[in-house]
Motif scaffolding. Structure first.
Motif, PDB file in Angstrom:
ATOM      1  N   ALA B 281      -1.434   0.187   6.004  1.00  0.00           N
ATOM      2  CA  ALA B 281      -2.391   0.859   6.364  1.00  0.00           C
ATOM      3  C   ALA B 281      -3.250   1.485   6.709  1.00  0.00           C
ATOM      4  O   ALA B 281      -3.154   2.141   8.614  1.00  0.00           O
ATOM      5  CB  ALA B 281      -2.985  -1.111   6.232  1.00  0.00           C
ATOM      6  N   THR B 285      -9.038   0.469   6.692  1.00  0.00           N
ATOM      7  CA  THR B 285      -8.406  -0.901   5.658  1.00  0.00           C
ATOM      8  C   THR B 285      -7.521  -1.406   6.935  1.00  0.00           C
ATOM      9  O   THR B 285      -6.546  -2.173   7.193  1.00  0.00           O
ATOM     10  CB  THR B 285      -7.895  -0.357   4.855  1.00  0.00           C
ATOM     11  OG1 THR B 285      -8.482  -0.572   3.411  1.00  0.00           O
ATOM     12  CG2 THR B 285      -6.820  -1.811   4.314  1.00  0.00           C
ATOM     13  N   SER B 288      -8.196  -4.695   8.722  1.00  0.00           N
ATOM     14  CA  SER B 288      -8.151  -5.629   8.403  1.00  0.00           C
ATOM     15  C   SER B 288      -6.965  -6.505   8.256  1.00  0.00           C
ATOM     16  O   SER B 288      -7.146  -7.397   8.306  1.00  0.00           O
ATOM     17  CB  SER B 288      -9.457  -5.431   6.651  1.00  0.00           C
ATOM     18  OG  SER B 288     -10.138  -5.551   6.857  1.00  0.00           O
ATOM     19  N   GLU B 333      -5.395  -0.619   0.127  1.00  0.00           N
ATOM     20  CA  GLU B 333      -5.679   0.390  -0.224  1.00  0.00           C
ATOM     21  C   GLU B 333      -6.895   0.561  -0.700  1.00  0.00           C
ATOM     22  O   GLU B 333      -7.158  -0.271  -1.663  1.00  0.00           O
ATOM     23  CB  GLU B 333      -5.213   1.393   0.116  1.00  0.00           C
ATOM     24  CG  GLU B 333      -4.518   2.149  -1.346  1.00  0.00           C
ATOM     25  CD  GLU B 333      -3.260   3.238  -0.951  1.00  0.00           C
ATOM     26  OE1 GLU B 333      -3.575   3.917  -0.492  1.00  0.00           O
ATOM     27  OE2 GLU B 333      -2.135   2.887  -2.130  1.00  0.00           O
ATOM     28  N   MET B 334      -7.944   1.497  -0.276  1.00  0.00           N
ATOM     29  CA  MET B 334      -9.127   1.253  -1.299  1.00  0.00           C
ATOM     30  C   MET B 334      -9.660   2.298  -1.937  1.00  0.00           C
ATOM     31  O   MET B 334      -9.745   3.348  -2.528  1.00  0.00           O
ATOM     32  CB  MET B 334     -10.315   1.121  -0.355  1.00  0.00           C
ATOM     33  CG  MET B 334     -10.858   0.112   0.145  1.00  0.00           C
ATOM     34  SD  MET B 334     -12.844  -0.203   1.383  1.00  0.00           S
ATOM     35  CE  MET B 334     -12.196   1.467   3.064  1.00  0.00           C
ATOM     36  N   PRO B 363     -15.152  -3.349   1.989  1.00  0.00           N
ATOM     37  CA  PRO B 363     -13.695  -3.438   2.098  1.00  0.00           C
ATOM     38  C   PRO B 363     -13.163  -4.461   1.912  1.00  0.00           C
ATOM     39  O   PRO B 363     -13.584  -5.420   1.012  1.00  0.00           O
ATOM     40  CB  PRO B 363     -14.519  -3.487   3.758  1.00  0.00           C
ATOM     41  CG  PRO B 363     -15.962  -4.154   4.029  1.00  0.00           C
ATOM     42  CD  PRO B 363     -16.221  -4.237   2.293  1.00  0.00           C
ATOM     43  N   ILE B 364     -11.535  -4.285   1.913  1.00  0.00           N
ATOM     44  CA  ILE B 364     -10.657  -5.204   1.570  1.00  0.00           C
ATOM     45  C   ILE B 364     -10.544  -6.333   2.880  1.00  0.00           C
ATOM     46  O   ILE B 364     -10.982  -6.061   4.232  1.00  0.00           O
ATOM     47  CB  ILE B 364      -9.284  -4.402   1.448  1.00  0.00           C
ATOM     48  CG1 ILE B 364      -9.437  -4.030   0.581  1.00  0.00           C
ATOM     49  CG2 ILE B 364      -8.484  -5.341   1.499  1.00  0.00           C
ATOM     50  CD1 ILE B 364      -8.040  -2.729   0.279  1.00  0.00           C
TER      51      ILE B 364
END
Lengths: 268, 377
Positions: B281, B285, B288, B333-334, B363-364
């Motif tokens: 990541a 991210t 998180s 990932e976003m 956000p994740i």
């Protein structure tokens, strides 16, 4: 005695790419004489250009030369000038480069009144791509993309520049090689954004399609259709039809961009 | 002496890093969520003898940034997705002509205007391949506000050293969050300046590389008159239509980056030594993911975080250590799996890559990652 251009030419880069009969050689020589007459050091001169026939010019002359992307001559020039205002920055390009894809940069450079001189080579056509209509192609003219005659309205480059805030605006033609040099010198010495629009012939891309194929005939056309500004101002609308004024069309003083910025933000 | 600590916003930290690195010219165009970079530098640059200009559009901002660098100033521009799309034309010019500068992309969603202006990480492949043609690429992905500062300094150093544009690929979350930042004193962080020529001007070849693959670059106006063109060119800077030479020069440029992987690529590997599960990541991210890894470790799950601070060039060499070694690899990932593709390319199925892909402008959540860790394949 003939003028010796060799001090300013990158001789190894000649012959140039321009077609036989192209007016751009006349412009290049006038530009060299104008710069020489001011006496600027070659090290202090920056020339930028975009993409197109006109934009190949900087490759042939011995200055700091920057051949950029299509239409972006003035945007690069602005970065150079703001980062180092001591440099004498000259930006050039053709009618398509400066007023179509680069039109936004053109009007905003005029608006800022940044001390850059802009030479617009107006041959009414996209030459390098083989003769497509540009924002200055006369209505009704033939181009490879206007096989039925051009439907578009034309930009008047000089009026566009005046409207957008340029403080020195002149127009000339390749017929007027000697006055061109003098106008260029005035533009280069002007503090603020100056432009010279130079009407030039493109026998290959424009002339062939419009029964003007002879280079000499195209220069003859420039002579017959251009009118000195002093005389132009006395003419009736009827007399002006189909003709265009040449000479210094606009010359005013306004604060120069970088000087004004520096004063405003406390940079001396 | 204790370091000065400031409570900074991520975009503000970029400005601090840029000024520390010696940036003295900024050309930009307003776009959320990057605008604070422009606003702050508009105020700060003149105090340090630099200049700021707001250009008429993003293309002009990129062009002027390159122009400023050619005139000898370390130059910065900042933008976000829609602006980055417009910058691609002149970014390509910067690659071909080897002009150092830094471009900050504070990522948001997309394509087009998208969901303005929530966070996203969808510009990973754009950073690498967005402009046409083959070219080398360096893109850095900070995860903290401190890293926004430090990685901006590193971005300038890499740009100057390798004579090329460098992208700081950050995102809205880090750009807008505030964290304590230890301010570097002069000398704490290395600051690199480009090589400039010392030869006689008549002997100067602006594109003749030295042993390190990089040619010295002269400022316009410094007495070395030369030609810069976006056409493929010879060592003297003038155009050439020789395709073989053009190919050789493009490969030489790519090698500038490839041959210096060890210096350019930085990866933070947290709890990876004994990991059976690897989380790959970057950017926000990774924050998180770090939380999820810590929660999983508390439950005795052997999981580690692989966090690239350099996303381009891709951290192949670092990642290969885990090929066939870890049982699972998870890529949150976003975006819809851009980086996961690269992880797959490197690991070649050993193990298969599992993704957590999210483009809902949120956000994740660490719990989402934790559930994936605990949920098994």
């Amino acid at each position: 005695m003939s003028y010796d251009y060799s001090k300013y030419l990158r001789k190894g880069k000649i012959p140039h790419i321009w077609c036989p009969g192209c007016g751009y050689g006349i412009i290049m020589k006038s530009m060299i004489r104008a710069i020489d007459s001011i006496g600027w050091e070659k090290d202090d001169v920056v020339m930028t250009s975009g993409i197109g026939c006109a934009s190949r010019l900087p490759g042939y002359v011995d200055f700091n030369t920057l051949h950029t992307t299509h239409g972006r001559s003035l945007a690069f020039a602005t970065g150079v000038k703001v980062a180092n205002p001591k440099l004498n920055v000259i930006a050039m390009g053709g009618d398509g480069d400066m007023t179509a894809i680069g039109g936004n940069h053109f009007i905003h450079a005029c608006r800022r009144n940044i001390n850059i001189t802009c030479f617009v080579f107006n041959n009414f056509i996209y030459g390098m791509t083989g003769g497509q209509y540009s924002p200055t192609t006369p209505k009704g003219s033939r181009a490879t993309t206007s096989p039925y005659g051009n439907s578009d309205n034309q930009f008047d480059i000089a009026q566009l520049a005046i409207g957008a805030g340029a403080t020195f605006v002149a127009r000339t033609t390749t017929y007027h090689a000697v006055p061109m040099e003098k106008l260029m010198k005035q533009a280069l010495e002007h503090k603020g954004f100056s432009i010279v629009e130079i009407i030039a012939g493109c026998p290959t891309g424009y002339g062939r399609k419009n029964k003007l194929a002879s280079p000499a005939g195209m220069i003859e056309w420039q002579k017959e259709h251009s009118v000195a500004i002093a005389q132009w101002e006395k003419m009736t609308d009827e007399e002006k039809a189909g003709k265009f004024p040449i000479g210094v069309l606009h010359d005013v003083e306004k604060p120069e961009y970088v000087e004004a910025y520096d004063a405003n933000v406390g940079l001396s | 002496m204790a370091k000065q600590v400031k409570f900074l916003q991520g975009n503000e930290a970029v400005c601090e890093g840029a000024l520390y690195a010696g940036c003295r010219f900024y050309a930009g165009y307003p776009i959320t969520p990057s605008t604070e970079v422009a606003e702050i530098l508009a105020a700060r640059l003149p105090k340090l003898g630099g200049r700021f200009i707001q250009m008429e559009d993003e293309l002009a901002a990129m062009a002027a940034t390159l122009g400023g660098s050619i005139a000898g100033k370390k130059s910065l521009t900042a933008t976000s997705g829609p602006g980055m799309s417009l910058k691609m034309e002149n970014l390509g010019y910067g690659y071909l002509t080897e002009i150092p500068c830094v471009i900050v992309n504070v990522m948001r969603g997309g394509p087009s205007t998208g969901l303005p202006t929530g966070p996203g990480q969808s510009d990973v492949m754009q950073a690498r391949w967005g402009t046409h043609g083959d070219h080398p690429c360096i893109a850095l992905t900070p995860s903290t506000v401190q890293e926004q500062l430090n990685e901006t300094v590193r971005a300038f150093n890499l740009a100057e050293k390798y004579r090329m544009p460098v992208i700081l690929l950050t995102d809205e979350i880090i750009g807008h969050m505030r964290e304590a930042v230890e301010m570097p004193e002069p000398g704490d962080l290395a600051v690199v300046d480009r090589k400039r020529p010392t030869c006689d001007p008549k002997d100067y070849l602006p594109y003749k590389p030295e042993a390190d693959g990089v040619a010295p670059m002269a400022d316009f106006g410094s007495g070395y008159r030369y030609h810069i063109t976006g056409l493929n060119h010879l060592p003297d800077g003038f155009p050439s239509n020789d395709g073989k030479l053009a190919q050789a020069d493009e490969i030489r440029q790519q090698k500038k980056v490839d041959d210096n992987y060890d210096e350019i690529v930085v990866v933070d590997e947290m709890m990876c030594d004994d990991a059976e599960i690897l989380i790959f990541a970057f950017g926000s991210t990774a924050r998180s993911a770090k939380e999820a890894v810590q929660m999983a470790r508390a439950e005795g799950i052997k999981v580690g975080l692989f966090r690239p601070l350099t996303i381009w060039p891709f951290p192949d060499k670092h990642l290969l250590k885990y090929k066939g070694k870890v049982k699972r690899v998870i890529v949150p990932e976003m975006n819809l799996g851009q980086t996961a593709l690269e992880v797959e390319r490197v690991l070649k199925g050993s193990p298969e890559v599992e993704g957590i892909f999210q483009i809902d402008s949120e956000p994740i959540n660490p719990i989402t990652i934790l559930n994936k860790i605990k949920g098994g394949k």
